[in-house]
Design an enzyme around this catalytic site. Sequence first.
Site, PDB file in Angstrom:
ATOM      1  N   ASN A 145       0.872  -1.174   0.000  1.00 33.17           N
ATOM      2  CA  ASN A 145       0.000   0.000   0.000  1.00 33.17           C
ATOM      3  C   ASN A 145       0.912   1.228   0.000  1.00 33.17           C
ATOM      4  OD1 ASN A 145      -1.741   2.078   0.495  1.00 33.17           O
ATOM      5  ND2 ASN A 145      -2.408   1.367   2.518  1.00 33.17           N
ATOM      6  N   TRP A 146       1.008   1.850  -1.155  1.00 32.82           N
ATOM      7  CA  TRP A 146       1.945   2.972  -1.281  1.00 32.82           C
ATOM      8  C   TRP A 146       1.405   4.255  -0.658  1.00 32.82           C
ATOM      9  CZ3 TRP A 146       4.154   2.499  -7.002  1.00 32.82           C
ATOM     10  CH2 TRP A 146       4.815   1.268  -7.123  1.00 32.82           C
ATOM     11  N   LYS A 147       0.170   4.213  -0.196  1.00 28.24           N
ATOM     12  CA  LYS A 147      -0.451   5.394   0.439  1.00 28.24           C
ATOM     13  C   LYS A 147      -0.246   6.619  -0.446  1.00 28.24           C
ATOM     14  CE  LYS A 147      -0.191   3.141   4.853  1.00 28.24           C
ATOM     15  NZ  LYS A 147      -0.084   3.210   6.300  1.00 28.24           N
ATOM     16  N   GLY A 158       2.487   2.294  10.913  1.00 30.30           N
ATOM     17  CA  GLY A 158       3.425   3.410  10.804  1.00 30.30           C
ATOM     18  C   GLY A 158       4.104   3.777  12.106  1.00 30.30           C
ATOM     19  N   GLY A 200       2.937  -1.102   4.303  1.00 33.72           N
ATOM     20  CA  GLY A 200       2.949   0.324   3.994  1.00 33.72           C
ATOM     21  C   GLY A 200       4.367   0.792   3.721  1.00 33.72           C
ATOM     22  N   GLY A 201       4.989   1.402   4.725  1.00 33.89           N
ATOM     23  CA  GLY A 201       6.299   2.027   4.577  1.00 33.89           C
ATOM     24  C   GLY A 201       7.348   1.176   3.884  1.00 33.89           C
ATOM     25  N   GLU A 223      -6.859   4.593   7.918  1.00 33.05           N
ATOM     26  CA  GLU A 223      -6.618   6.025   7.663  1.00 33.05           C
ATOM     27  C   GLU A 223      -7.847   6.658   7.026  1.00 33.05           C
ATOM     28  OE1 GLU A 223      -2.947   5.437   5.568  1.00 33.05           O
ATOM     29  OE2 GLU A 223      -1.983   4.863   7.449  1.00 33.05           O
ATOM     30  N   SER A 249       3.491  -2.126  10.323  1.00 32.29           N
ATOM     31  CA  SER A 249       4.937  -2.163  10.542  1.00 32.29           C
ATOM     32  C   SER A 249       5.581  -3.495  10.144  1.00 32.29           C
ATOM     33  CB  SER A 249       5.280  -1.805  11.993  1.00 32.29           C
ATOM     34  OG  SER A 249       4.859  -0.491  12.291  1.00 32.29           O
ATOM     35  N   HIS A 252      -9.540   1.173   4.819  1.00 39.58           N
ATOM     36  CA  HIS A 252      -8.277   1.331   5.555  1.00 39.58           C
ATOM     37  C   HIS A 252      -8.499   2.256   6.759  1.00 39.58           C
ATOM     38  CE1 HIS A 252      -4.163   2.433   6.516  1.00 39.58           C
ATOM     39  NE2 HIS A 252      -3.801   1.343   5.868  1.00 39.58           N
ATOM     40  N   GLU A 263      -5.369  -5.058  10.425  1.00 36.64           N
ATOM     41  CA  GLU A 263      -4.378  -4.014  10.660  1.00 36.64           C
ATOM     42  C   GLU A 263      -4.680  -3.315  11.988  1.00 36.64           C
ATOM     43  OE1 GLU A 263      -2.376  -2.743   6.706  1.00 36.64           O
ATOM     44  OE2 GLU A 263      -4.043  -1.401   7.109  1.00 36.64           O
TER      45      GLU A 263
HETATM   46  P1  13P Z   1       3.037   0.419   7.743  1.00 37.23           P
HETATM   47  O1  13P Z   1       3.564  -0.864   7.147  1.00 37.23           O
HETATM   48  O2  13P Z   1       3.752   1.631   7.258  1.00 37.23           O
HETATM   49  O3  13P Z   1       2.913   0.325   9.229  1.00 37.23           O
HETATM   50  O4  13P Z   1       1.542   0.581   7.179  1.00 37.23           O
HETATM   51  C1  13P Z   1       0.664  -0.483   7.270  1.00 37.23           C
HETATM   52  C2  13P Z   1      -0.548  -0.165   6.480  1.00 37.23           C
HETATM   53  O5  13P Z   1      -1.327   0.689   6.833  1.00 37.23           O
HETATM   54  C3  13P Z   1      -0.766  -0.906   5.227  1.00 37.23           C
HETATM   55  O6  13P Z   1      -2.040  -0.675   4.715  1.00 37.23           O
END
Ligand code: 13P
Length: 259
Positions: free
Chosen positions: A9-11, A175, A236-237, A99, A215, A97, A169
Site C-alpha cells: 500500500n503505497w499510500k 506506521g 505500507g512504509g 486512515e 509495521s 483502511h 491491521e
Molecule cells: P506500515 O507498514 O507503514 O505500518 O503501514 C501499514 C498499512 O497501513 C498498510 O495498509
Amino acid sequence: MRKPIIAGNWKMYKTITQAIELANGLKRAFFEIDASSIDIVLCPVYTSLSEVAEVIADSNIKLGAQDVYWQDEGAFTGEVSPVMLKDAGCGYVIIGHSERRQYFNETNETVNKKVKAAVKHGLVPIVCVGETLEQREAGKTFDVLKDHISGGLAGLTEDEVSKLVIAYEPVWAIGTGKTATSAQAQEAHKYIRDLAAALYTKDVAGGMRIQYGGSVKPENAAEIMQQPDVDGALVGGASLKADSFSEIVNRGLKAKVKK
Ligand code: 13P
C-alpha cells in the site's frame, strides 16, 4: 491450501516517475517468482495506476487501488468508480483502511457499499479491519473486529465473501514501528476465521485469505507469516523501496511454503 497474498500500500507517496521506477525495480526483483505460488499486489496512488499497469503487464505482479466509490459513474466530484479502476488495470482494491476511517469519515456502511460495488465489477476487495490502542487496552479488540466484519460484509453472499481478502491491521501498529507480536496477530486472525465460519460456512472461513498489516518489515515478515492463520501481509512504509518489499515477499513466501 490458501494462496499467500502480499500487497504494497503505497499510500500518498510516489509521483508517476517514482512509481514507474519502483514498479520496474520490483518487476526485476520478482522475475523468478512463480505467479501460481503467491499473489503480489501493488497499490499506487490513482494518478500512477495506468503507468504502473503498463510496467507490470505480462509480469507476475498485480495491480490494486487504495479506495473506490460505489457508483459506476455520475456527478461525484473527486471519486473513482470500480469500472474506472478495472479500466486502469486493477484487479484489487483496498477498502476501509483505518486512515480512511480516521480522516475521511469511512464507516462500516460506506465500506459495505464499496465492497459490494467492487465484487460486482470483479475487483477483489482487500477489506481492512482492526482496533485502536484504546480499544485493545479496553479489551474490545474482538468486538471491533466483529463490528468491522459483520458491518463491512453485510448482505454479501457466501460466494462473494469467498472471493475477498481481509487485512487485519491493528491501528496502533500502523506506521509506528510497533508490530503486533506473532501471537497477537495469530489470535486476531484466528478470531476472524472463526467468525467467518460462524457467519458463513467452514469452507468459506477455511479458504478466506487474511493478511496482517502494521509495521511489517523484512526482519519480522517471516515470523508473522509463519502463523497458521496469517496468509500474507499488507505493507505500507516498507513497500516503498524495492529491496525491502522484495525481501518481505521472499521471506513471506519461504515462511508459507515451508509449512
Ligand atoms: P506500515 O507498514 O507503514 O505500518 O503501514 C501499514 C498499512 O497501513 C498498510 O495498509
